[in-house]
Design an enzyme around this catalytic site. Structure first.
Site, PDB file in Angstrom:
ATOM      1  N   SER A 161      -2.320   0.487  -4.524  1.00 57.67           N
ATOM      2  CA  SER A 161      -3.000   1.838  -3.756  1.00 57.67           C
ATOM      3  C   SER A 161      -4.367   2.261  -4.280  1.00 57.67           C
ATOM      4  O   SER A 161      -4.479   2.197  -5.441  1.00 57.67           O
ATOM      5  CB  SER A 161      -1.994   2.966  -3.801  1.00 57.67           C
ATOM      6  N   ALA A 162      -5.115   2.675  -3.286  1.00 56.85           N
ATOM      7  CA  ALA A 162      -6.270   3.177  -3.978  1.00 56.85           C
ATOM      8  C   ALA A 162      -6.236   4.646  -4.336  1.00 56.85           C
ATOM      9  O   ALA A 162      -7.118   5.305  -5.141  1.00 56.85           O
ATOM     10  CB  ALA A 162      -7.355   3.162  -2.733  1.00 56.85           C
ATOM     11  N   ASP A 174       0.733  -1.098  -0.032  1.00 59.07           N
ATOM     12  CA  ASP A 174       0.078   0.024   0.147  1.00 59.07           C
ATOM     13  C   ASP A 174       0.920   1.323   0.097  1.00 59.07           C
ATOM     14  O   ASP A 174       2.214   1.068   0.289  1.00 59.07           O
ATOM     15  CB  ASP A 174      -0.860  -0.120   1.165  1.00 59.07           C
ATOM     16  N   LEU A 175       0.317   2.261  -0.275  1.00 59.24           N
ATOM     17  CA  LEU A 175       1.245   3.485  -0.531  1.00 59.24           C
ATOM     18  C   LEU A 175       1.170   4.470   0.792  1.00 59.24           C
ATOM     19  O   LEU A 175       2.325   4.622   1.660  1.00 59.24           O
ATOM     20  CB  LEU A 175       0.911   4.331  -1.621  1.00 59.24           C
ATOM     21  N   ASP A 176      -0.052   5.023   0.893  1.00 60.62           N
ATOM     22  CA  ASP A 176      -0.360   6.039   1.926  1.00 60.62           C
ATOM     23  C   ASP A 176      -0.299   5.327   3.195  1.00 60.62           C
ATOM     24  O   ASP A 176      -1.035   4.606   3.630  1.00 60.62           O
ATOM     25  CB  ASP A 176      -1.662   6.902   1.781  1.00 60.62           C
ATOM     26  N   THR A 226       1.792   9.933   4.014  1.00 55.36           N
ATOM     27  CA  THR A 226       0.757  11.087   3.171  1.00 55.36           C
ATOM     28  C   THR A 226      -0.719  10.842   4.099  1.00 55.36           C
ATOM     29  O   THR A 226      -1.334  11.817   3.819  1.00 55.36           O
ATOM     30  CB  THR A 226       0.417  10.586   1.972  1.00 55.36           C
ATOM     31  N   LYS A 234     -10.961  -1.050  -1.677  1.00 55.08           N
ATOM     32  CA  LYS A 234     -10.460  -2.035  -0.324  1.00 55.08           C
ATOM     33  C   LYS A 234     -11.752  -1.839   0.518  1.00 55.08           C
ATOM     34  O   LYS A 234     -12.143  -0.774   0.652  1.00 55.08           O
ATOM     35  CB  LYS A 234      -9.211  -1.587   0.190  1.00 55.08           C
ATOM     36  N   GLU A 291       0.284  -3.435   4.649  1.00 58.12           N
ATOM     37  CA  GLU A 291      -0.963  -2.347   4.668  1.00 58.12           C
ATOM     38  C   GLU A 291      -1.012  -1.571   5.995  1.00 58.12           C
ATOM     39  O   GLU A 291      -0.581  -2.255   7.143  1.00 58.12           O
ATOM     40  CB  GLU A 291      -2.303  -3.199   4.931  1.00 58.12           C
ATOM     41  N   ASP A 292      -1.252  -0.416   6.191  1.00 53.28           N
ATOM     42  CA  ASP A 292      -1.677   0.391   7.494  1.00 53.28           C
ATOM     43  C   ASP A 292      -3.170   0.456   7.667  1.00 53.28           C
ATOM     44  O   ASP A 292      -3.500   1.214   9.125  1.00 53.28           O
ATOM     45  CB  ASP A 292      -1.128   1.931   7.334  1.00 53.28           C
ATOM     46  N   LYS A 318      -5.412   7.835  -6.563  1.00 60.40           N
ATOM     47  CA  LYS A 318      -5.231   8.596  -7.922  1.00 60.40           C
ATOM     48  C   LYS A 318      -4.078   9.296  -8.121  1.00 60.40           C
ATOM     49  O   LYS A 318      -3.765   9.416  -9.051  1.00 60.40           O
ATOM     50  CB  LYS A 318      -6.496   9.222  -8.335  1.00 60.40           C
ATOM     51  N   LEU A 376     -11.542   6.234   7.223  1.00 60.67           N
ATOM     52  CA  LEU A 376     -11.055   6.672   5.616  1.00 60.67           C
ATOM     53  C   LEU A 376      -9.731   6.006   5.057  1.00 60.67           C
ATOM     54  O   LEU A 376      -9.711   6.144   3.923  1.00 60.67           O
ATOM     55  CB  LEU A 376     -10.896   8.261   5.614  1.00 60.67           C
ATOM     56  N   LYS A 377      -8.811   5.579   5.862  1.00 60.92           N
ATOM     57  CA  LYS A 377      -7.730   5.210   5.464  1.00 60.92           C
ATOM     58  C   LYS A 377      -7.936   3.726   4.493  1.00 60.92           C
ATOM     59  O   LYS A 377      -8.660   3.057   4.752  1.00 60.92           O
ATOM     60  CB  LYS A 377      -6.765   4.552   6.599  1.00 60.92           C
TER      61      LYS A 377
HETATM   62  C1  G6P Z   1      -5.347   5.688  -0.061  1.00 61.95           C
HETATM   63  C2  G6P Z   1      -5.670   6.427   1.280  1.00 61.95           C
HETATM   64  C3  G6P Z   1      -6.960   6.920   1.500  1.00 61.95           C
HETATM   65  C4  G6P Z   1      -7.328   7.694   0.107  1.00 61.95           C
HETATM   66  C5  G6P Z   1      -7.310   6.986  -1.121  1.00 61.95           C
HETATM   67  C6  G6P Z   1      -7.667   7.737  -2.238  1.00 61.95           C
HETATM   68  O1  G6P Z   1      -5.837   4.670  -0.237  1.00 61.95           O
HETATM   69  O2  G6P Z   1      -5.180   5.507   2.363  1.00 61.95           O
HETATM   70  O3  G6P Z   1      -7.134   7.897   2.317  1.00 61.95           O
HETATM   71  O4  G6P Z   1      -8.777   8.185   0.242  1.00 61.95           O
HETATM   72  O5  G6P Z   1      -6.079   6.569  -1.267  1.00 61.95           O
HETATM   73  O6  G6P Z   1      -6.582   8.785  -2.525  1.00 61.95           O
HETATM   74  P1  G6P Z   1      -6.816   9.722  -3.679  1.00 61.95           P
HETATM   75  O7  G6P Z   1      -5.130  10.404  -3.471  1.00 61.95           O
HETATM   76  O8  G6P Z   1      -6.908   9.190  -4.946  1.00 61.95           O
HETATM   77  O9  G6P Z   1      -7.677  10.830  -3.245  1.00 61.95           O
HETATM   78 MG    MG Z   2      -2.776   3.240   3.531  1.00 62.04          MG
END
Ligand code: G6P
Ligand code: MG
Length: 216
Positions: free
Chosen positions: A114-115, A9-11, A17, A145, A169-170, A117, A44-45
């Protein structure tokens, strides 16, 4: 070794972030006239932008039309992108770069799941795009997810089966997505929130190729 790939996962896993997402959502909540706590933010994560907005509005007891929703989600993203464009390169999380490097040396494949964009923009900013054999981000998936789509697509792009992959994953939704996809999962962060993970670590600084043998 059974494990042939790590899917990240990224964030909140590779880069810090998550705090910028929180600050941008909080600003939006405050604009709409309600508060938004860090505890609320856990929900929201890992969740897509539009789904995050729905949860935020539910917390604030607000309802908006679809056009208004699109408008405020765009606003949130402008604030968020503003943060990440100013983000210093050293905001890559502790141990992340070292672990990516070690995986590459060991011939273990690396994918992003990662979700977001904004994922490409962030990888470029951190100068780590080159480590990834596959990048699946919010522009490539339909289901958010805890649906496993993002990780299954990652494994597929690498030509591997789910059992050969470990996910990092976090977010609770991300841990659930990995499990739903039939993958092993390492929870990075609060072990209470990530109690369903197969292994828990505080940061990637605790990780090594050797530790992946745990999954054999
Ligand atoms: C990740 C983060 C979420 C975020 C989602 C969409 O999964 O953990 O907090 O809402 O990405 O990110 P974006 O950059 O497309 O708004
Ligand atoms: Mg994350």
């Amino acid at each position: 070794m059974k494990i042939k790939a790590c899917l990240f996962d990224l964030d909140g896993v590779l880069v810090d972030t998550a705090k910028y997402h929180y600050l941008a959502w909080k600003r939006l909540a405050n604009d709409l006239g309600f508060d938004f706590t860090e505890q609320d933010n856990e929900r929201l994560k890992g969740v897509s932008r539009m789904r995050s907005l729905d949860i935020l509005l539910e917390i604030g007891g607000k309802s908006l039309t679809d056009a208004e929703k699109l408008d405020v989600a765009t606003k949130k993203n402008v604030w968020y992108v503003d943060f990440i464009e100013k983000m210093p390169k050293d905001e890559i999380l502790p141990g992340a770069k070292e672990f990516l490097e070690e995986l590459r040396q060991a011939g273990v494949k690396i994918a992003l799941g990662s979700a977001s964009k904004n994922a490409m923009r962030i990888l470029e900013r951190l100068e780590i795009t080159g480590y990834f054999d596959a990048i699946i981000d919010g522009t490539k998936v339909e289901k958010a997810k805890p649906d496993p789509e993002v990780f299954l697509k990652g494994a597929e792009s690498l030509g591997l089966s789910a059992e050969e992959c470990v996910v990092f994953e976090d977010a609770e939704a991300g841990v659930e997505a990995a499990i739903a996809g039939g993958m092993k999962v390492v929870g990075v962060g609060d072990p209470e929130i990530l109690s369903k993970a197969d292994m828990n670590i505080n940061s990637l600084a605790e990780m090594s190729v050797k530790r992946l043998e745990y999954f054999n």
